[in-house]
Design a protein around this motif. Structure first.
Motif, PDB file in Angstrom:
ATOM      1  N   PRO A  44     -16.280 -16.430  11.339  1.00  0.00           N
ATOM      2  CA  PRO A  44     -17.334 -15.404  11.437  1.00  0.00           C
ATOM      3  C   PRO A  44     -18.441 -15.781  12.425  1.00  0.00           C
ATOM      4  CG  PRO A  44     -16.766 -15.797   9.150  1.00  0.00           C
ATOM      5  CD  PRO A  44     -16.015 -16.824   9.952  1.00  0.00           C
ATOM      6  N   PHE A  45     -18.755 -17.070  12.524  1.00  0.00           N
ATOM      7  CA  PHE A  45     -19.823 -17.452  13.451  1.00  0.00           C
ATOM      8  C   PHE A  45     -19.450 -17.106  14.890  1.00  0.00           C
ATOM      9  CE2 PHE A  45     -21.722 -20.161  16.605  1.00  0.00           C
ATOM     10  CZ  PHE A  45     -23.071 -20.014  16.329  1.00  0.00           C
ATOM     11  N   ARG A  71     -11.361 -24.924  13.480  1.00  0.00           N
ATOM     12  CA  ARG A  71     -10.421 -25.557  14.414  1.00  0.00           C
ATOM     13  C   ARG A  71     -10.461 -24.978  15.839  1.00  0.00           C
ATOM     14  NH1 ARG A  71      -3.881 -25.391  14.090  1.00  0.00           N
ATOM     15  NH2 ARG A  71      -3.582 -26.225  16.186  1.00  0.00           N
ATOM     16  N   HIS A  72     -10.256 -23.663  15.970  1.00  0.00           N
ATOM     17  CA  HIS A  72     -10.156 -23.096  17.323  1.00  0.00           C
ATOM     18  C   HIS A  72     -11.513 -22.866  17.972  1.00  0.00           C
ATOM     19  CE1 HIS A  72      -5.888 -22.881  17.081  1.00  0.00           C
ATOM     20  NE2 HIS A  72      -5.928 -22.176  15.959  1.00  0.00           N
ATOM     21  N   ALA A  73     -12.595 -23.049  17.202  1.00  0.00           N
ATOM     22  CA  ALA A  73     -13.941 -22.915  17.779  1.00  0.00           C
ATOM     23  C   ALA A  73     -14.372 -24.199  18.467  1.00  0.00           C
ATOM     24  CB  ALA A  73     -14.939 -22.557  16.680  1.00  0.00           C
ATOM     25  N   ARG A  74     -13.669 -25.280  18.212  1.00  0.00           N
ATOM     26  CA  ARG A  74     -14.108 -26.587  18.722  1.00  0.00           C
ATOM     27  C   ARG A  74     -13.715 -26.790  20.187  1.00  0.00           C
ATOM     28  NH1 ARG A  74     -14.492 -31.041  14.260  1.00  0.00           N
ATOM     29  NH2 ARG A  74     -14.848 -29.683  12.473  1.00  0.00           N
ATOM     30  N   PHE A  75     -14.621 -27.412  20.954  1.00  0.00           N
ATOM     31  CA  PHE A  75     -14.326 -27.711  22.359  1.00  0.00           C
ATOM     32  C   PHE A  75     -13.040 -28.519  22.460  1.00  0.00           C
ATOM     33  CE2 PHE A  75     -19.087 -27.311  22.756  1.00  0.00           C
ATOM     34  CZ  PHE A  75     -19.043 -26.108  23.451  1.00  0.00           C
ATOM     35  N   ALA A  76     -12.837 -29.424  21.494  1.00  0.00           N
ATOM     36  CA  ALA A  76     -11.641 -30.276  21.545  1.00  0.00           C
ATOM     37  C   ALA A  76     -10.375 -29.419  21.569  1.00  0.00           C
ATOM     38  CB  ALA A  76     -11.612 -31.204  20.337  1.00  0.00           C
ATOM     39  N   ASP A  77     -10.447 -28.219  21.006  1.00  0.00           N
ATOM     40  CA  ASP A  77      -9.268 -27.347  20.923  1.00  0.00           C
ATOM     41  C   ASP A  77      -9.001 -26.631  22.249  1.00  0.00           C
ATOM     42  OD1 ASP A  77      -7.310 -26.105  18.930  1.00  0.00           O
ATOM     43  OD2 ASP A  77      -8.178 -24.331  19.882  1.00  0.00           O
ATOM     44  N   PHE A  78     -10.067 -26.385  23.041  1.00  0.00           N
ATOM     45  CA  PHE A  78      -9.847 -25.531  24.222  1.00  0.00           C
ATOM     46  C   PHE A  78     -10.537 -25.993  25.500  1.00  0.00           C
ATOM     47  CE2 PHE A  78     -13.677 -23.718  22.214  1.00  0.00           C
ATOM     48  CZ  PHE A  78     -14.518 -23.579  23.308  1.00  0.00           C
ATOM     49  N   LEU A 111     -28.411 -18.345  21.112  1.00  0.00           N
ATOM     50  CA  LEU A 111     -27.039 -18.147  20.625  1.00  0.00           C
ATOM     51  C   LEU A 111     -26.092 -19.125  21.327  1.00  0.00           C
ATOM     52  CD1 LEU A 111     -26.932 -14.229  20.523  1.00  0.00           C
ATOM     53  CD2 LEU A 111     -26.493 -15.728  18.558  1.00  0.00           C
ATOM     54  N   VAL A 112     -26.271 -19.266  22.636  1.00  0.00           N
ATOM     55  CA  VAL A 112     -25.387 -20.174  23.387  1.00  0.00           C
ATOM     56  C   VAL A 112     -25.584 -21.621  22.918  1.00  0.00           C
ATOM     57  CG1 VAL A 112     -24.917 -21.157  25.671  1.00  0.00           C
ATOM     58  CG2 VAL A 112     -25.152 -18.678  25.413  1.00  0.00           C
ATOM     59  N   LEU A 113     -26.856 -22.017  22.711  1.00  0.00           N
ATOM     60  CA  LEU A 113     -27.096 -23.399  22.259  1.00  0.00           C
ATOM     61  C   LEU A 113     -26.467 -23.627  20.881  1.00  0.00           C
ATOM     62  CD1 LEU A 113     -30.782 -23.986  23.466  1.00  0.00           C
ATOM     63  CD2 LEU A 113     -28.652 -24.782  24.520  1.00  0.00           C
ATOM     64  N   ALA A 114     -26.592 -22.612  19.995  1.00  0.00           N
ATOM     65  CA  ALA A 114     -25.984 -22.733  18.661  1.00  0.00           C
ATOM     66  C   ALA A 114     -24.458 -22.827  18.786  1.00  0.00           C
ATOM     67  CB  ALA A 114     -26.378 -21.536  17.797  1.00  0.00           C
ATOM     68  N   GLY A 134     -19.364 -25.853  18.654  1.00  0.00           N
ATOM     69  CA  GLY A 134     -18.202 -26.389  19.373  1.00  0.00           C
ATOM     70  C   GLY A 134     -17.825 -27.792  18.913  1.00  0.00           C
ATOM     71  N   PHE A 135     -18.747 -28.444  18.190  1.00  0.00           N
ATOM     72  CA  PHE A 135     -18.444 -29.781  17.657  1.00  0.00           C
ATOM     73  C   PHE A 135     -18.165 -29.770  16.168  1.00  0.00           C
ATOM     74  CE2 PHE A 135     -20.886 -30.518  21.512  1.00  0.00           C
ATOM     75  CZ  PHE A 135     -20.067 -31.435  22.155  1.00  0.00           C
TER      76      PHE A 135
END
Ligand code: HEM
Ligand code: HEM
Length: 178
Positions: free
Chosen positions: A16-17, A66-73, A53-56, A61-62
């Motif tokens: 949702p975030f 799972r798919h929201a994380r930078f490590a994923d994409f 919003l971008v900073l949040a 991203g950390f």
């Protein structure tokens, strides 16, 4: 790491975030481009909200799903290289989360929003108030963002068709349906 494979059954990808972030960011940017009076207080607040919003999202991203994380994409050279070589072979590699090329554009969009927040804020300071180059830079960044966002939205629609997964609907419902 191997590229993810596309879902064969409905799969929940965007928490949702991420969805709230995306459509709130789109609203702030469109309001500032087309609706709110440039440089007035509501324009400033919508711009600061977009930057917040971008900073949040960077924090998410950390710690996000799972798919929201930078490590994923995160579009590392290795991921981009694999993606390009698959495209060269006429394949359309599919990913459960973001594809590396799309991810590159998303990072550029977020950087442009932050740069607009910064150049907008600078115009309100004594040191830079009324500086023409800064106003022009702000305008160029806004035009660049509009162009990039147009390409991004078109790519999301076209790639969704090619992959037979409605990517735009997934950004609303959170679920990718093959
Ligand atoms: C998503 C973020 C933002 C977008 C998309 C955006 C977009 C724009 C656009 C399209 C213009 C008109 C440019 C022109 O044609 O001259 C403008 C002007 C302006 N913006 Fe923003 N803006 C954003 C954030 C901000 C912020 C955070 C501030 C200040 C705190 C700000 C302050 C101003 C000011 C003072 C002007 C008038 C500049 C002039 O006199 O030419 N903006 N903005
Ligand atoms: C000002 C306009 C826009 C901005 C700044 C923007 C920005 C972004 C960002 C930062 C992401 C990454 C989401 C995340 O992981 O948190 C994203 C993803 C996405 N956006 Fe936008 N976006 C804009 C407009 C649109 C529009 C109009 C559409 C619909 C046509 C759209 C469809 C999507 C889709 C489908 C994704 C996910 C792509 C995927 O499946 O990998 N965006 N966008």
């Amino acid at each position: 790491m191997k590229p993810d494979t596309a879902p064969t059954a409905p799969v929940k990808v965007w928490d949702p975030f991420v969805r709230l972030f995306h459509w709130s960011l789109v609203s702030c940017v469109l309001l500032n481009q087309f609706v709110l009076e440039e440089g007035e207080a509501p324009h400033e607040w919508a711009g600061y909200l977009a930057s917040a919003l971008v900073l949040a999202r960077v924090v998410w991203g950390f710690i996000g799903s799972r798919h929201a994380r930078f490590a994923d994409f995160f579009p590392t050279p290795a991921r981009l290289g694999r993606h390009f070589s698959a495209l060269r072979q006429g394949q359309h590699p599919q990913y459960a989360g973001h594809n590396p090329l799309g991810a590159l554009m998303m990072l550029a969009l977020m950087a442009l929003v932050l740069a607009l927040g910064l150049t907008g804020w600078m115009q309100t300071t004594d040191a830079y108030f009324g500086e023409e180059w800064l106003q022009e830079l702000h305008e160029w960044l806004a035009n660049g963002l509009l162009l990039a966002a147009g390409l991004h939205a078109a790519a999301a629609i076209v790639m969704g068709r090619i992959e037979r997964v409605n990517l735009v609907r997934a950004m609303i419902t959170g679920v990718k349906r093959p």
